[in-house]
Design an enzyme around this catalytic site. Structure first.
Site, mmCIF file in Angstrom:
data_model
loop_
_atom_site.group_PDB
_atom_site.id
_atom_site.type_symbol
_atom_site.label_atom_id
_atom_site.label_comp_id
_atom_site.label_asym_id
_atom_site.label_seq_id
_atom_site.Cartn_x
_atom_site.Cartn_y
_atom_site.Cartn_z
ATOM 1 N N CYS A 37 27.929 2.957 42.550
ATOM 2 C CA CYS A 37 28.022 2.598 43.958
ATOM 3 C C CYS A 37 29.414 2.636 44.592
ATOM 4 C CB CYS A 37 27.433 1.228 44.213
ATOM 5 S SG CYS A 37 25.825 1.024 43.462
ATOM 6 N N GLY A 67 27.849 7.366 44.427
ATOM 7 C CA GLY A 67 26.437 7.022 44.367
ATOM 8 C C GLY A 67 25.641 7.917 45.279
ATOM 9 N N ASN A 112 29.352 -3.039 44.242
ATOM 10 C CA ASN A 112 29.717 -2.015 43.262
ATOM 11 C C ASN A 112 30.086 -2.735 41.977
ATOM 12 O OD1 ASN A 112 32.650 0.078 42.773
ATOM 13 N ND2 ASN A 112 30.676 0.185 41.779
ATOM 14 N N GLY A 113 29.362 -2.445 40.917
ATOM 15 C CA GLY A 113 29.663 -3.081 39.639
ATOM 16 C C GLY A 113 28.396 -3.380 38.882
ATOM 17 N N TYR A 154 38.129 9.975 35.739
ATOM 18 C CA TYR A 154 37.069 10.766 36.363
ATOM 19 C C TYR A 154 36.473 10.153 37.622
ATOM 20 C CZ TYR A 154 32.346 12.689 36.962
ATOM 21 O OH TYR A 154 31.205 13.232 37.479
#
Ligand code: SF4
Length: 506
Positions: free
Chosen positions: A23, A50, A125-126, A265
Site C-alpha cells: 500500500c 499497490g 501502509n504496513g 526495490y
C-alpha cells in the site's frame, strides 16, 4: 495465493512485477483546493506500492464520504467521480492484497462512526502483528469486529470506540497498543492525522502546499501535487493538521528499524528515506557489487527498470560499458485481461524482450534487484542465450531473500523462496547463469548510509526487530521449508476468534 487458481505466479504475472509492497497512503489538508484531485494524483504517483484497489475519503466539514473500488487508481476514479468528492481535506489509499482479499470491503480508506457522530476514515501502509489483541479490545469497547477481515478496520474501530475522547485523544490512547509496521493517514470531518509506528518501518513524509499540508508514503506524491518536502513523519509521532495549524505528539519513543528492502526495490528511485535518496543508494549498491563480484565481460545490462541504477553503478566501478540488452513493455501492467494458459506460458516474454544486436556475441553482466522465486532470472538467462549472448553473469543488488516479511511485504512463502535451503552454486545452476553474485548484507547496508541497528533486515538475516506473536512460527514454517502464506490467504472472516499467530496485512 493458492496454486492453480488461474493467476500467474508471482514473477510471471504482469500485474505483480516483483515483491509487493502493501500500500501507498496520501493525505491532504488544503481549504480552497480540489483535494480529491490532489489525492488522485498523489495516489497515481504511489501506484507502484499497490495496484489492486484504490480509495479516497473526503470531508467538507459536515461529513466524511469515501469512494473506493478494486482496480488501479485510473480505473477506479473518473472526472465526474472526483468532481463529486468535495471538501477541504482528504485521504487516499492504493492497496496491494492477495487474491482472496481483493474485495471492495477490504479496500481502503476504512470508515467508522463514533456514537458521538464523528466519522473516522483511515488508510494504512504496513502490517500489524497483534490483530487478535486488537480484535479483543474492539470487542471490549462494544465494537462488532466480526465482519472485519483486516487489521486496518480494527484500528479504525478502536479509534472510534472512545466517544469520551477527541479523535486525537483516542489516537494517543490506541496507537501505543498497536504492534507491527504502520504508516497511517486518517481523518475526521475537520482534521487530517498521520502516524508512524515507533520503528518507522514504512516511510511517511510530510509536505507543504502554499495553502495546506500533505502527507504521503513517498516524496513523488508530494512532487506531483506541487508540495515541498518538510520532513519525514518521525517514528512514534502523531501529527494532527487543522485550521489551528500542525500539532505533533509522541505516542511512543522512537526505535528506528526502517525497511532495508525499501532501499533495494520498493520505494521509487526518486524517494528519499532518512536523508538518503533511493537512486543514489542503488547506484552505490552496484558499485559494491562490482567490487565484491568482479568478472570479465563486454557489457553491463540492467533488468529494466529496477536493475538500472545498480547496473550503472556496476559499470562505473568495473569500467565495463553500460548498455541496454532487454526492452520492457511499458504497458504490460495495464493489460486488464486475465492471461490464458497459452499466454501465461510466455512468462517473462510478456514483460521483456532482448535487444538482439546489443547482446549477440557478448559476455554480459545482468544486474537485477533481487531474486525471490528465480523464475524471472531463469527466463532472462535463457532468453539472452537464445539471443546470442556468449556468457551471462547475474549480479543481484540485494543479499539472498531467505525469510518472509511480517511487516507488509509479500515475497512468497518460505518454501517458495529460491534462496531458502539452496546454496549459491545451487541457485546459479537453477537459473542457468555462468556466474552469480549477490551484494553482501554489509555492502548493502553501507550503501544505504544508515547504521545497521536502525534498519530492519529480517528478510535477509532472519532477525525480526518487532516481536512476532509466536516466535516459533518462523522456526516451524520457514526453517523447515514448509512455507506459510503470510497474511490474508489464511484468514478466516472472524477476527475476534483469530489465533494468536494470525497475521494480516493492509
Ligand atoms: S523483513 Fe525485509 S521487507 Fe520486511 S520490513 Fe524487514 S527488511 Fe523490509
Amino acid at each position: 495465493m493458492p496454486r492453480g487458481d488461474g493467476r500467474l505466479s508471482h514473477e510471471l504475472d504482469p500485474h505483480r512485477p516483483g515483491p509487493q509492497d502493501a500500500c501507498g497512503v496520501f493525505g491532504v489538508w488544503a481549504p480552497g483546493e480540489e483535494v480529491a484531485k490532489l489525492t488522485y494524483f498523489g495516489l497515481y504517483a504511489l501506484q507502484h506500492r499497490g495496484q489492486e484497489a484504490a480509495g479516497i475519503a473526503v470531508s467538507d466539514g459536515s461529513g466524511v464520504v469515501v469512494y473506493k473500488d478494486v482496480g488501479l487508481v485510473a480505473q477506479v476514479f473518473d472526472e465526474p467521480t472526483l468532481a463529486s468528492l468535495r471538501g477541504h481535506l482528504a485521504i487516499g489509499h492504493a492497496r496491494y492484497s492477495t487474491t482472496g482479499d481483493s474485495t471492495w470491503e477490504n479496500s481502503q480508506p476504512t470508515l467508522q462512526s463514533t456514537t458521538g457522530g464523528t466519522t473516522i476514515a483511515l488508510a494504512h501502509n504496513g502490517n500489524l502483528v497483534n490483530t487478535a489483541d486488537l480484535a479483543r479490545r474492539a470487542k471490549e469497547l462494544g465494537m462488532d469486529s466480526r465482519g472485519s477481515t483486516n487489521d486496518t478496520s480494527l484500528v479504525t474501530m478502536l479509534l472510534a470506540g472512545h466517544p469520551d475522547l477527541s479523535v486525537e485523544g483516542a489516537a494517543m490512547k490506541v496507537l501505543p497498543t498497536v504492534e507491527g509496521a504502520f504508516s497511517f493517514v486518517f481523518m475526521d470531518e475537520n482534521t487530517l492525522y498521520a502516524a508512524r509506528d515507533h520503528h518507522g518501518v514504512r516511510p511517511l513524509v510530510l509536505g507543504r502546499l502554499e495553502r495546506g499540508w500533505v502527507v504521503a508514503s513517498e516524496q513523488a506524491a508530494l512532487d506531483i501535487v506541487g508540495a515541498s518536502v518538510v520532513r519525514e513523519v518521525e517514528p512514534g509521532e502523531l501529527i494532527a493538521i487543522d485550521e489551528h495549524g500542525l500539532r505533533s505528539s509522541r505516542f511512543a519513543a522512537p526505535d528506528p528499524k526502517g525497511c532495508l528492502f525499501e532501499y533495494v526495490y520498493l520505494a521509487r528511485p526518486d524517494a528519499t528515506i532518512n536523508g538518503r535518496n533511493m537512486y543514489s543508494t542503488r547506484v552505490a549498491i552496484g558499485r559494491k557489487l562490482a567490487a565484491e563480484h568482479p568478472v570479465e565481460a563486454d557489457l553491463v545490462i540492467p533488468v529494466p527498470e529496477s536493475g538500472t541504477p545498480g547496473a550503472i553503478g556496476y559499470a562505473e566501478a568495473s569500467g565495463i560499458p553500460y548498455g541496454q540488452g532487454l526492452m520492457k513493455n511499458a504497458y504490460v501492467g495495464r493489460t486488464f485481461i486475465q492471461p490464458s494458459q497459452t499466454i501465461r506460458a510466455l512468462g517473462v516474454r510478456l514483460k521483456l524482450n532482448p535487444l538482439r544486436d546489443n547482446v549477440r556475441g557478448k559476455r554480459l553482466v545482468v544486474v537485477d534487484d533481487s531474486i525471490v522465486r528465480g523464475t524471472t532470472q531463469r527466463a532472462i538467462v535463457r532468453m539472452l542465450r537464445e539471443a546470442g549472448a556468449l556468457e551471462v553473469h547475474v549480479r543481484i543488488s540485494s543479499p539472498p531473500v531467505k525469510w518472509p516479511c511480517f511487516y507488509g511485504i509479500d515475497f512468497a512463502t518460505g518454501a517458495e523462496l529460491l534462496a531458502n535451503g539452496m546454496d549459491m552454486e545451487g541457485i546459479r545452476r537453477s537459473i542457468g547463469a555462468d556466474s552469480l553474485g549477490y551484494v553482501s548484507l554489509e555492502g548493502l547496508i553501507a550503501a544505504t548510509e544508515q547504521p545497521k541497528n536502525r534498519l530492519c533486515r529480517a528478510c535477509f538475516d532472519g532477525e525480526y526487530p518487532i516481536k512476532l506473536p509466536a516466535d516459533n512460527l518462523i522456526g516451524k514454517h520457514v526453517l523447515e521449508g514448509v512455507g506459510r502464506r503470510v497474511g490474508s490467504d489464511e484468514r478466516s472472516g472472524d477476527q475476534s476468534s483469530a489465533p494468536a499467530t494470525e497475521l494480516s496485512r493492509s
